[in-house]
Motif scaffolding. Structure first.
Motif, short mmCIF file in Angstrom:
data_model
loop_
_atom_site.label_atom_id
_atom_site.label_comp_id
_atom_site.label_asym_id
_atom_site.label_seq_id
_atom_site.Cartn_x
_atom_site.Cartn_y
_atom_site.Cartn_z
N MET A 390 0.78 -1.26 -0.03
CA MET A 390 -0.41 0.22 0.04
C MET A 390 1.08 1.46 -0.14
SD MET A 390 -3.59 -1.14 -0.37
CE MET A 390 -3.87 0.51 -0.48
N LEU A 391 1.64 1.36 0.34
CA LEU A 391 2.96 2.80 0.77
C LEU A 391 3.85 2.73 -0.63
CD1 LEU A 391 5.08 1.73 4.06
CD2 LEU A 391 3.17 3.40 3.90
N ALA A 392 3.50 1.45 -1.28
CA ALA A 392 4.43 1.39 -2.78
C ALA A 392 3.08 2.08 -3.95
CB ALA A 392 4.87 0.60 -3.38
N GLU A 393 1.63 2.03 -3.05
CA GLU A 393 0.80 2.05 -3.93
C GLU A 393 0.55 3.71 -4.21
OE1 GLU A 393 -2.82 2.87 -7.41
OE2 GLU A 393 -0.93 1.37 -7.07
N GLU A 394 0.91 3.89 -2.89
CA GLU A 394 0.63 6.19 -2.31
C GLU A 394 1.62 6.04 -3.47
OE1 GLU A 394 0.62 8.49 1.54
OE2 GLU A 394 0.83 6.23 1.76
N ARG A 395 2.61 5.65 -3.39
CA ARG A 395 3.86 6.72 -4.25
C ARG A 395 3.72 6.50 -5.82
NH1 ARG A 395 7.39 10.46 -5.14
NH2 ARG A 395 8.96 10.01 -5.98
N ARG A 396 3.45 5.36 -6.32
CA ARG A 396 2.29 5.50 -7.59
C ARG A 396 1.93 6.72 -7.80
NH1 ARG A 396 -1.22 2.79 -10.69
NH2 ARG A 396 -1.05 2.15 -12.95
N PHE A 436 10.96 -10.44 1.21
CA PHE A 436 9.52 -8.78 0.75
C PHE A 436 10.90 -7.27 0.93
CE2 PHE A 436 6.42 -5.03 1.64
CZ PHE A 436 5.93 -5.05 0.54
N ASN A 437 10.50 -7.06 0.51
CA ASN A 437 11.22 -5.61 0.54
C ASN A 437 10.68 -4.68 -0.45
OD1 ASN A 437 13.56 -3.43 -0.07
ND2 ASN A 437 15.08 -5.03 0.30
N ALA A 438 10.01 -4.01 0.98
CA ALA A 438 8.70 -2.64 -0.01
C ALA A 438 9.98 -1.19 -0.58
CB ALA A 438 8.42 -2.36 1.05
N VAL A 439 11.28 -1.26 -0.40
CA VAL A 439 11.92 -0.23 -0.52
C VAL A 439 12.66 -0.68 -2.28
CG1 VAL A 439 14.34 1.06 -0.76
CG2 VAL A 439 12.86 0.60 1.46
N ASN A 440 12.52 -1.65 -2.21
CA ASN A 440 12.99 -1.92 -3.92
C ASN A 440 11.83 -1.77 -4.82
OD1 ASN A 440 15.49 -2.73 -3.33
ND2 ASN A 440 15.13 -4.96 -3.33
N ILE A 441 10.80 -1.60 -4.22
CA ILE A 441 9.10 -1.90 -4.97
C ILE A 441 9.18 -0.28 -4.77
CG2 ILE A 441 6.86 -2.17 -5.49
CD1 ILE A 441 7.05 -4.50 -3.86
N VAL A 442 9.17 0.23 -4.32
CA VAL A 442 9.38 1.89 -4.38
C VAL A 442 10.79 2.55 -5.05
CG1 VAL A 442 9.55 4.39 -3.41
CG2 VAL A 442 8.53 2.38 -2.78
N GLN A 443 11.42 1.39 -5.68
CA GLN A 443 12.52 2.09 -6.10
C GLN A 443 11.65 1.36 -7.65
OE1 GLN A 443 15.88 4.01 -6.20
NE2 GLN A 443 15.55 3.94 -7.94
N LEU A 444 11.68 0.13 -7.49
CA LEU A 444 11.34 0.47 -9.42
C LEU A 444 10.32 1.18 -10.65
CD1 LEU A 444 10.85 -2.13 -11.21
CD2 LEU A 444 9.25 -3.20 -10.47
N LEU A 445 9.71 1.79 -9.06
CA LEU A 445 8.20 2.73 -9.59
C LEU A 445 8.66 3.42 -10.31
CD1 LEU A 445 5.98 1.87 -6.41
CD2 LEU A 445 5.11 1.72 -8.97
N GLU A 446 10.06 4.58 -8.90
CA GLU A 446 10.70 5.54 -9.92
C GLU A 446 11.59 5.51 -10.86
OE1 GLU A 446 12.35 6.90 -5.59
OE2 GLU A 446 11.02 7.48 -4.76
N ASP A 447 11.76 4.63 -11.31
CA ASP A 447 12.71 4.01 -12.38
C ASP A 447 12.03 4.84 -13.59
OD1 ASP A 447 14.90 3.82 -10.67
OD2 ASP A 447 14.80 1.41 -10.59
#
Length: 677
Positions: A390-396, A436-447
């Motif tokens: 959900m944090l990754a979705e918020e960043r997306r 599980f690595n939420a930081v890596n998912i957020v980095q994927l979104l930013e990439d």
């Protein structure tokens, strides 16, 4: 019958019908062992596969009368070999003890104490016969005993002086073995002593002291279970040689479960961590494989296993966390997350401690209880993954405020793609694809935002029997990764409880992800990671073997391909294909990419096709990669660098055609395509 190797090799046994005695054993090459027996049922002859026959004679019923003092006792008197192997003969006292044995070493004469126990006292070994041309070196082995009949020493010599002696000591109060000393100082050999001590009021060995090292055992306080074993040298300041600790490294933790099964083992060598093993079990006390229950075995869910909080580089799996494979061989869980407090971290109130009203009381789901409690379970691991997503979705939503929601399979693929990998980088049936690595998912979104939506997190459709292909570049010294996932239609499992471990494949739409490197006519194919579920033998060793990359995957609706780093830049062809017909005729898929450079879009060929019915309307054909978003732009003056958006479109294939109109009032008009919206 037995089999060996990749081809069958048959071994057959034949038994006598009346008495059940083994008559012969025949091997696959035709060689056999043949047995015969006396009327009393003793072994008489044995013909070996190598062609030698052994004949056995006994002091009974005249079979070999006169060989022993007690000729009617039925004792083994002689063994004869049909080849040059020296024969063996025995002679016995009337009470049954052997007193002469003749074999290849010579003649041994055994004497016994005259006390009632008749314990062996001396064993005299004479030389071999002269025809065997051996030097005569007679020796005597002498044994001594204490008043309780326990052997306290044995010495080898000529009856006067000794070459070697061994002394055995016992505890004077408990009678337990205390020490063993061997050597002969008269020949310049310093005696070496091994001694051991015991845990108070028990027979458990506490410490063992040897000439060069010591072994120390630690036991659980409430049961006779070994907790750790440590090896040290005998230096003034002892140095740790090696150790093994069972159970969690935390003090006071259990080494085995309630029914005595081993849980964990941690080994060190000269102070450095050597390896770690862990075992889990299902409700029947069996190994942890195939211990997941529904709904954790469902295809389209993200199944989360549990590990302890990390206190260092080592990962400790929670013993309550189930493992795959599923009954049809799929990889579950998909990943793991922290679901158990690590006592080594000494945390105060945390996710794994509950309190109420700041007075150290908590609600345990049933009633209010005073005090605190350590909480654990996959029920803690799974919400942490949900929160991270959900944090990754918020960043997306911050990066792509107007974008439509992603498919569930895309989030599942992203979570699996971005894990902190364990082992060789592939999956296993205990931790899935990794942590599980939420930081890596957020980095994927930013990439993705920096390249263009849909470039690294793709969603597109595959039709029955079709495939989609595009190319990427992998820079030198870079590892590339590709993860494909889709929400597969429901399978057809048997009615609940009717079949145990039914291995019918639940995968309905079988898709394949294959990555090919074509360089100078040399083709390298990179297949997805797979595991051996061994659905027939259910062998833990095969199920626990490392993942491999040797074939396509026809079990899972998640496939992950890893292309290891190389010193050379590479050009890769990515293909997603449907293996046969798809239910409904098509399947939406999600594909995650990392470590790659994507091609810039190109207007192909002449690029423009004019509408014969409308001179101002054109179709523009662009080279694309499926799932990516692009923008068509136009300009009337290249000198000022001004471009205007004409249309935004999503590619579904390696080429895409988009319609546009020219401004007939302008003498010149230009178009270009860029990646992203």
């Amino acid at each position: 019958m037995t089999t060996s190797g990749t081809q069958n090799a048959t071994t057959e046994w034949e038994y006598e019908a009346a008495r059940g005695y083994l008559l012969n054993k025949e091997y696959d090459d035709g060689k056999k062992m043949v047995y015969t027996y006396t009327t009393a049922g003793r072994l008489k002859t044995r013909s070996w596969a190598r062609g030698v026959t052994t004949t056995y004679y006994y002091d009974f019923e005249g079979e070999d009368a006169g060989q022993g003092t007690n000729a009617d006792a039925g004792d083994l008197a002689r063994i004869d070999y049909s080849d040059s192997t020296p024969n063996i003969s025995y002679k016995y006292h009337r009470w049954g003890g052997a007193h002469l044995v003749t074999d290849v070493t010579g003649v041994r004469e055994l004497t016994y104490r005259e006390s009632l126990d008749l314990a062996l006292e001396t064993e005299e070994i004479s030389s071999l016969t002269a025809t065997q041309q051996e030097v005569a070196i007679p020796r005597t082995m002498t044994y001594t005993y204490d008043v309780l009949g326990r052997r306290t020493s044995r010495a080898l010599g000529d009856g006067t002086t000794y070459d070697h002696a061994t002394l055995i000591g016992f505890d004077g109060q408990t009678g337990r073995l205390k020490s063993i000393t061997h050597g002969n100082p008269f020949l310049g050999f310093t005696p070496k002593t091994f001694s051991q001590s015991y845990v108070a009021n028990s027979n458990l060995v506490d410490d063992l002291t040897a000439p060069a090292h010591t072994v120390s055992n630690a036991w659980e306080s409430h049961r006779n279970v070994l907790r750790s074993k440590t090896h040290d040298d005998r230096a003034t300041t002892p140095n740790a040689l090696s150790s093994i600790t069972y159970g969690s490294l935390a003090a006071g933790s259990d080494a085995v479960n309630a029914i005595g099964q081993r849980l964990e083992a941690h080994r060190t060598l000269q102070g450095a961590s050597l390896d770690q093993e862990e075992w889990g079990y299902n409700g029947n006390g069996e190994d942890s494989f195939d211990s997941l229950l529904s709904p954790a075995t469902a295809k389209n869910v993200l199944t989360v296993g549990s590990i302890e909080d990390q206190a260092g580089p080592n990962i400790f799996f929670s013993n309550f966390s189930g493992a795959g494979p599923t009954d049809d061989g799929r990889i579950k869980p998909d990943l793991v997350a922290v679901g158990q407090r690590n006592p080594d971290l000494n945390l105060g109130n945390s996710l794994f401690e509950a309190n109420r009203n700041n007075n150290f009381s908590y609600y345990n789901g049933l009633t209010n209880v005073n005090g605190t409690i350590n909480l654990d379970g996959t029920s803690f691991a799974a919400p942490s993954v949900t929160g991270g997503l959900m944090l990754a979705e918020e960043r997306r939503q911050e990066l792509f405020p107007t974008a439509s929601p992603l498919l569930a399979s895309t989030w599942r693929a992203a979570a699996i793609h971005t894990v902190s990998a364990l082992g060789n980088g592939g999956p296993n049936y205990r931790s899935g694809w990794g942590i599980f690595n939420a930081v890596n998912i957020v980095q994927l979104l930013e990439d993705e935002e920096s390249v263009g939506r849909g470039s690294l997190m793709k969603e597109f459709t595959i039709n029955s029997g079709a495939s989609k292909t595009f190319y990427v570049t992998v820079p030198s010294n870079t590892q590339a990764g590709f993860t494909l996932a889709w929400s597969d239609p429901a399978g057809s499992p048997p009615a609940f409880g009717t079949i145990v471990d039914d291995d019918t494949a639940m995968l309905v739409n079988d898709l394949d992800l294959v990555v090919i490197d074509e360089v100078a006519n040399l083709v390298t194919t990179y297949f997805p990671w797979t595991l051996n579920p061994d659905l027939v033998g259910e062998d833990p060793a095969l199920r626990g073997a490392p993942a491999v990359r040797t074939s396509t995957d026809n079990r899972n609706n998640v496939e992950k391909v890893t292309v290891d780093a190389s010193a050379q830049e590479r050009r890769l062809k990515i293909t997603v294909s449907a293996n046969g017909a798809l239910q409904g005729g098509s399947q939406k898929v999600s594909l995650i990419l990392s470590g790659v450079q994507l091609d810039d879009p190109q207007i192909t060929g002449s690029g423009f096709t004019q509408n014969p019915n409308n001179a101002d309307e054109f179709s523009v054909t662009v080279s694309t990669d499926p799932g990516a978003f692009y923008t068509l732009e136009t300009s009337f003056n290249l000198e000022n660098g001004s471009w205007s958006d004409v249309a935004t479109f999503k590619a579904e294939d390696s080429t895409t055609t988009v319609l546009t109109n020219r401004n007939s009032a302008q003498s010149k008009q230009f178009w270009r395509v860029r990646r992203g919206e």
